[in-house]
Design an enzyme around this catalytic site. Structure first.
Site, PDB file in Angstrom:
ATOM      1  N   GLN A 108       0.949  -1.217  -0.146  1.00 16.33           N
ATOM      2  CA  GLN A 108       0.095   0.109   0.139  1.00 16.33           C
ATOM      3  C   GLN A 108       0.981   1.203  -0.149  1.00 16.33           C
ATOM      4  O   GLN A 108       1.928   1.173   0.495  1.00 16.33           O
ATOM      5  CB  GLN A 108      -1.038   0.065   1.185  1.00 16.33           C
ATOM      6  CG  GLN A 108      -0.413  -0.096   2.492  1.00 16.33           C
ATOM      7  CD  GLN A 108       0.186   1.152   3.221  1.00 16.33           C
ATOM      8  OE1 GLN A 108      -0.057   2.179   2.550  1.00 16.33           O
ATOM      9  NE2 GLN A 108       0.691   1.174   4.204  1.00 16.33           N
ATOM     10  N   SER A 157       0.387   6.886   2.770  1.00 16.86           N
ATOM     11  CA  SER A 157       1.011   8.051   3.632  1.00 16.86           C
ATOM     12  C   SER A 157       1.819   8.775   2.683  1.00 16.86           C
ATOM     13  O   SER A 157       2.608   8.164   1.772  1.00 16.86           O
ATOM     14  CB  SER A 157       1.494   7.661   4.812  1.00 16.86           C
ATOM     15  OG  SER A 157       0.695   7.219   5.911  1.00 16.86           O
ATOM     16  N   GLU A 163     -10.435  -2.120   5.913  1.00 22.96           N
ATOM     17  CA  GLU A 163      -9.089  -2.335   6.527  1.00 22.96           C
ATOM     18  C   GLU A 163      -9.096  -2.472   8.313  1.00 22.96           C
ATOM     19  O   GLU A 163      -8.944  -3.454   8.940  1.00 22.96           O
ATOM     20  CB  GLU A 163      -8.194  -1.373   6.381  1.00 22.96           C
ATOM     21  CG  GLU A 163      -6.922  -1.340   6.948  1.00 22.96           C
ATOM     22  CD  GLU A 163      -5.902  -0.295   6.533  1.00 22.96           C
ATOM     23  OE1 GLU A 163      -4.802  -0.267   6.727  1.00 22.96           O
ATOM     24  OE2 GLU A 163      -6.369   0.674   5.646  1.00 22.96           O
ATOM     25  N   ASN A 205      -5.582   6.084  16.618  1.00 22.73           N
ATOM     26  CA  ASN A 205      -6.810   5.989  17.404  1.00 22.73           C
ATOM     27  C   ASN A 205      -7.150   7.073  17.733  1.00 22.73           C
ATOM     28  O   ASN A 205      -8.503   7.112  18.216  1.00 22.73           O
ATOM     29  CB  ASN A 205      -6.251   5.108  18.863  1.00 22.73           C
ATOM     30  CG  ASN A 205      -5.948   3.956  18.328  1.00 22.73           C
ATOM     31  OD1 ASN A 205      -6.065   3.260  17.135  1.00 22.73           O
ATOM     32  ND2 ASN A 205      -5.823   2.720  19.281  1.00 22.73           N
ATOM     33  N   GLU A 206      -6.625   8.331  17.850  1.00 23.35           N
ATOM     34  CA  GLU A 206      -6.983   9.755  18.076  1.00 23.35           C
ATOM     35  C   GLU A 206      -8.221  10.057  16.850  1.00 23.35           C
ATOM     36  O   GLU A 206      -9.298  10.429  17.259  1.00 23.35           O
ATOM     37  CB  GLU A 206      -5.974  10.593  17.929  1.00 23.35           C
ATOM     38  CG  GLU A 206      -5.255  10.878  19.301  1.00 23.35           C
ATOM     39  CD  GLU A 206      -4.102   9.600  19.413  1.00 23.35           C
ATOM     40  OE1 GLU A 206      -3.814   8.863  18.048  1.00 23.35           O
ATOM     41  OE2 GLU A 206      -3.465   9.458  20.584  1.00 23.35           O
TER      42      GLU A 206
END
Lengths: 387, 353, 387, 353
Positions: free
Chosen positions: C126, C129, C244, C370-371
């Site tokens: 992938q 980013s 995902e 997670n934020e």
């Protein structure tokens, strides 16, 4: 670094220990937040303390104190909590307003208010919050309108601790009607029995009434009752908040006594509880010790001329979370009895843990929520950018 | 394999959910508390009309023959409402047990209970007191090796006040000679154990309801309450706290539902799942109630705010029908003696290992 | 609610169990992130799987699958992890891109890419980013400039998993140069050995090189390599992110096997560790079970026509925190040996817990921090207002 | 009672802090790691020139006669820098112990160690391996009832690679006949126990330094890194995580410093304080390191980011010189047998109870 008490400090400890042994009531007093009788019993105790000149040992002798330093204050507090003496009904006065008065008051104001505070003749409530001004204290709307040598107060205060029975309250008022936010506020005192003051107690989840709402409708007070300059209320209030969160609001001895009781409770029920509870008990004791050590460290620094900074915020977070943990651990030891009221025939040794638990849940909220404290730490201690 | 409730299961719960949404709002709780009465008579009458008394009683005993999985969402709804009346305890636990004993001596009591004219309170050794003993007509008391059925008027009930104004706990004493010994036959341990598991399961279900209610109350408040010029619910710290609670709830729910479905297996595997459900639901409720207090700020500490009803119920139920220590022991028994690994998620017997 | 496997499901379980027993390599393969040889050994294993038509059982037979449902996929995964079979080197393909291709691809694209994916002939990386676009994926700067039937790619991708050795990568590119944020992006595939692609492996703290940076300087790809319409990249990317985080990225069996190993480790060292570790082990097992039950519940709903929503975010938070807790618990059991490399003579039964711990620390970061997941839960599930 | 460091104590630490700030930045660590050498020779020479070899050795044994409280901030500085060289272990633990034995047989080794021409590695049963045994001239090995002093060339040292590239652990075997038995006299247990406590204390100090460094690295990154158009350090969730870590640090620090001051008491009270310090510092370091990884996002997982050096050292030191279980046992001994309550914070003897 010298962690030995001086001979003078040791002698002082023995002196207060002996005095407390001779004077602390043998039976616990009724709660000062539940009834007028309980409140007045606590006032009587404050007067007894004052007679021994133990009202506030750090204050000058002329205001009823002993002119002692913060280490001696800590020793006093240690012995005080060790003795099981009553909670201080005048804590809003002696621990919050008193130190601020000492710093910002005129000689006349000090003479007028401090001695009566130390003697227990005048018991103080705080009146910080308003319905729309909680965490956001700068949103205060209550007004103080100048009228010659007087102010006329109007507004609605809430979460005013001790106000149900106290004599006096202090709070922020907008003295400049055109002002916004932090500007144009002044710190003003008023009597709770003055014409125009309506006191409405707020029942709490533990059934007591430690807080009240105050409705002020044209309450006239002399300009003399303003602490500091007109419009300086925010600055002075922040100084009070520093004391409150930083050092005096929760003296470490209080938590060390709670930790001791928790260990005793654990020992009595060790065989009935999970092994993991042991670690929780150890952690509570360690945290109470860490808090005490930290306050000694701060006190040493302050005595040497330092100032209290963002550690006021770290203290607030630490003791409020520790207090919840200690009470939760105790409830887990009590098991199915934890929900009982003390009046239940089968209550046994449940003590005041459940009341204490409810009270502890308020810890992260009052004196500036822990969310606000974490913002302060992140921005002022760590230098992270504001949002 | 289908991990969804049937339409019937959901409809049963919806009926109860709608009823308590109508009749058991916090204002109703306050009114009942002020009255000092143990029941809201109108609400209890409406509940009795639902006919759930016989829900978990076998068809051959005159019941609807439903299973715990058919009832678990009802218990969630009762928790969400903080219902004072003993719908869950009487209909979910006590009556099905009494009926299951098949005792001839108790036949009349069972009949009365099924038609709603007799109320049964159940005492189990895991709980130190009997809930609502004073207002029951009969007390069903489990003790080693059997069950006693006692007329409440023949027993001495001593109130043990709880912080939860609606719990009404009693210690109970009675003359054994006056009691109907109905469970002396061998094999009674099984039904008693299943009743205990129903007690624990439905307590977990109520806790999950409490947890969700606390989040919902906190969310409602956080949307309204403004500080520093915006709703406090827009602050990231508050959002993340509530999100963390919701995650706990989301991962307690499937455990609860699986436990309900597995309960009739009545073996170490199903018992561990019930215990897991109770542990997970209690953790969610504890976190949710404390966070809701925190979100409400000083308001949360006051009697005016509704959260305290749920906080108190959560404190009580976390130790009722076995506290965390008890339930972790049962999970440990499963883990250290049973088969582990992904192929055993829905295992039915230890022998599969 | 029926938690019984059907006879067909039970038969299927036996079938895959038997096949795996006969085919899983007896020795663990070398890591696919450390060396080309390890990577190719894993590719060979993918081919073996494909020969048994086990590459991706939910896909249609025409693409090398078996047309099975999600419950059967879960059974497959359970048996797969139970058997100790190698990790899927092509997970970016089969679990992330594959389902998206199935939904948004043209018949020609499906035919071209899916079979080669299921067969292991083409392994995917992938390329989400970029250095300035991590959590904030919409800040993508890499461009795809239309040139007739081709796009010319330019840009810098980072944290590209498997890219060190894989054949293909997929990523977001700005096809509309005037666009900003979420608009004007397209999802495009490119070969990692194409002219203009430079792959720079990123060493990780465990010493492996699972990630790479990709420098794209004028890489020509046919328009055929665009999935979905031009400018639809964000929408499609979000769908992939749903898969995902939601279901396939971490199948529950993986954690249940870790939990089983943790219990075994605990049993072997029970006498040496603190009693409180027992509760931590119990919690890990319970969490792994809760995650599995939750996924069964979601799968049942999806089979019945439901859609995956914000529970994708709750899953991500839950498994990533559980994964850290499991590995931390294991390290606490290993005690002073925890820091050793597996090559140490005294390593004993330390296994891969330390590697796993480092890997678990990345869990709260990748696939959307997670934020961000907590923001999504608060805003979309709970309806709290945006900041 | 004065809970502040003296100017001398602070100056000693400042010297070390300045030195490692100059010579032990992450780039220096990377260079050393790439070289495969055990020491940065230049840095180690500079450290030796400071003369801290004799810091904790009594004046009558030729040392400076300093106390652990004089050295604790030095150890914090070494942790903050993730210093590879054994300043803390050799100067803080091993040499003072060897000197304290007063063994005539070891007099020459002590002399050499004090003047920096002999390096001593210390093996204690609490630690399964001996750190940097291969590069020491002498191994000082504590065993039940005594100490062995062994020439490294007489011992077989087997590398046990650690995840921390600078730890260099060895299992050690040697022929006891070839060892100098220097601690056979009675009373040697005391000095060995104190050396262990120094090991634990200074490990705690390093952990506190590591914790603060992790926060500082995270803060620096969070101020720079932009996402969604603003620095990630302006998000409340991130702020609160780092604030929580800093609170842990703030309340571990006074415990560490009190433990340093109390260590020479060498009784159950002082040992419990050392254990408390180690537990608190390890908890802070663990939380700080994990949060720093999280703040750095995917970057934190990579070798490029400096946090991993500190994460690895924190993992190693948390179990070195007694892990959490050991130290909690010592705290428990204190709590369940010693005097409790606010008047005993600085108690010196159990008899005060």
């Amino acid at each position: 670094m010298d962690l030995n008490y001086t001979p003078e400090q040791q002698t002082f400890r023995q002196e207060i220990r002996a005095w407390l042994k001779a004077h602390v009531p043998s039976q616990p007093l009724e709660s000062f937040d539940a009834t007028r009788a309980g409140f007045e019993a606590h006032r009587a105790w404050e007067r007894t303390l004052a007679e021994g000149r133990w009202g506030m040992v750090t204050w000058p002798e002329s205001y009823g104190g002993r002119g002692l330093d913060l280490i001696q204050w800590l020793i006093f507090e240690e012995e005080y909590y060790r003795s099981g003496a009553p909670l201080r009904v005048n804590q809003n006065g002696i621990f919050l307003l008193g130190p601020t008065l000492m710093e910002y008051g005129t000689p006349e104001q000090k003479a007028r208010f401090l001695s009566a505070m130390a003697s227990g003749d005048e018991i103080w409530a705080q009146a910080w919050s308003e319905p729309q001004a909680g965490s956001d204290l700068a949103a205060v709307r209550a007004t103080a309108t100048r009228d010659g040598d007087n102010y006329v107060l109007k507004g609605h205060k809430i979460w005013s601790s001790r106000a149900a029975f106290a004599d006096w309250a202090f709070g922020l008022f907008r003295t400049d009607p055109a002002s916004e936010r932090h500007k144009g506020l002044s710190l003003i005192f008023f009597r709770l029995d003055a014409p125009g003051v309506k006191v409405q107690p707020i029942p709490q989840i533990d059934g007591e009434t430690g807080f009240a709402e105050l409705f002020l409708d044209g309450v006239t007070v002399p300009v003399f009752n303003r602490l500091g300059g007109e419009g300086e209320g925010w600055k002075i209030c922040m100084a009070t908040a520093g004391f409150e969160r930083g050092l005096m609001l929760r003296s470490p001895a209080r938590f060390q006594v709670t930790a001791r009781k928790l260990v005793e409770l654990y020992k009595a029920h060790e065989d009935e509880v999970e092994p993991s509870v042991r670690n929780a008990v150890l952690q509570c004791w360690m945290d109470a010790e860490a808090y005490a050590l930290s306050i000694y460290s701060t006190a040493s620094r302050l005595i040497a001329g330092g100032h209290i900074g963002a550690e006021a915020s770290t203290n607030k977070i630490f003791w409020s979370e520790m207090d919840i943990a200690m009470h939760k651990t105790a409830l887990s030891i009590l098991g199915a009895r934890a929900e009982l009221l003390r009046s239940a025939p089968e209550a046994g040794d449940i003590g005041r843990w459940l009341d204490g638990y409810f009270f502890s849940l308020a810890g992260p909220i009052y004196a500036g929520t822990n969310e606000i404290q974490r913002n302060i730490i992140a921005e002022r201690m760590l230098g992270l950018p504001r949002a | 394999m289908d991990f969804r409730f049937t339409d019937e299961q959901t409809m049963t719960a919806d009926v109860v959910r709608d009823l308590v949404a109508d009749l058991c709002q916090p204002a109703d709780l306050r009114r009942l508390m002020a009255s000092g009465e143990p029941f809201d008579q109108n609400r209890w009458a409406k509940i009795q009309e639902l006919g759930l008394q016989s829900a978990l009683v076998a068809e051959e005993k005159g019941g609807l023959g439903l299973q715990p999985v058919d009832f678990v969402q009802v218990a969630e709804a009762c928790g969400y409402a903080c219902l004072p009346e003993p719908l869950v305890e009487a209909y979910g636990v006590a009556i099905p047990l009494l009926a299951e004993t098949g005792s001839d001596a108790a036949a009349k009591v069972v009949e009365a209970a099924l038609e709603g004219s007799a109320l049964i309170a159940f005492g189990h050794p895991a709980n130190p007191f009997v809930e609502r003993a004073d207002t029951a007509d009969w007390l069903l008391i489990a003790k080693s090796g059997g069950l006693d059925l006692v007329k409440t008027s023949d027993a001495m009930c001593t109130l043990q006040p709880s912080i939860d104004p609606f719990r009404r706990l009693f210690s109970v004493q009675y003359d054994e000679a006056a009691a109907l010994r109905i469970g002396a036959q061998s094999g009674i341990e099984g039904p008693i154990a299943s009743a205990f598991d129903r007690g624990a399961l439905f307590a977990a279900a109520q806790m999950l309801g409490i947890a969700q209610r606390c989040v919902d109350l906190a969310v409602d408040y956080a949307k309204e309450r403004q500080q520093f010029g915006k709703p406090i619910g827009s602050y990231q710290a508050l959002k993340h706290q509530l999100a963390t609670v919701q995650v706990k709830i989301e991962f307690a729910r499937p455990v609860l539902h699986a436990a309900a479905a597995m309960l009739p297996q009545a073996n170490a595997l199903s018992r561990a799942r019930v215990s897991h459900a109770k542990l997970a639901a209690c953790e969610a409720a504890d976190l949710a109630a404390r966070n809701a207090i925190q979100v409400h700020g000083a308001m949360g500490y006051s009697w005016e705010v509704d959260v305290h009803f749920f906080l108190k119920r959560a404190i009580a139920l976390s130790e009722w029908w076995g506290g965390p220590a008890f339930h972790r022991r049962r999970v440990a028994e499963r883990i250290f003696n049973g088969p582990l690994g992904p192929e055993h998620t829905f295992a039915k017997e230890l022998e599969h290992a």
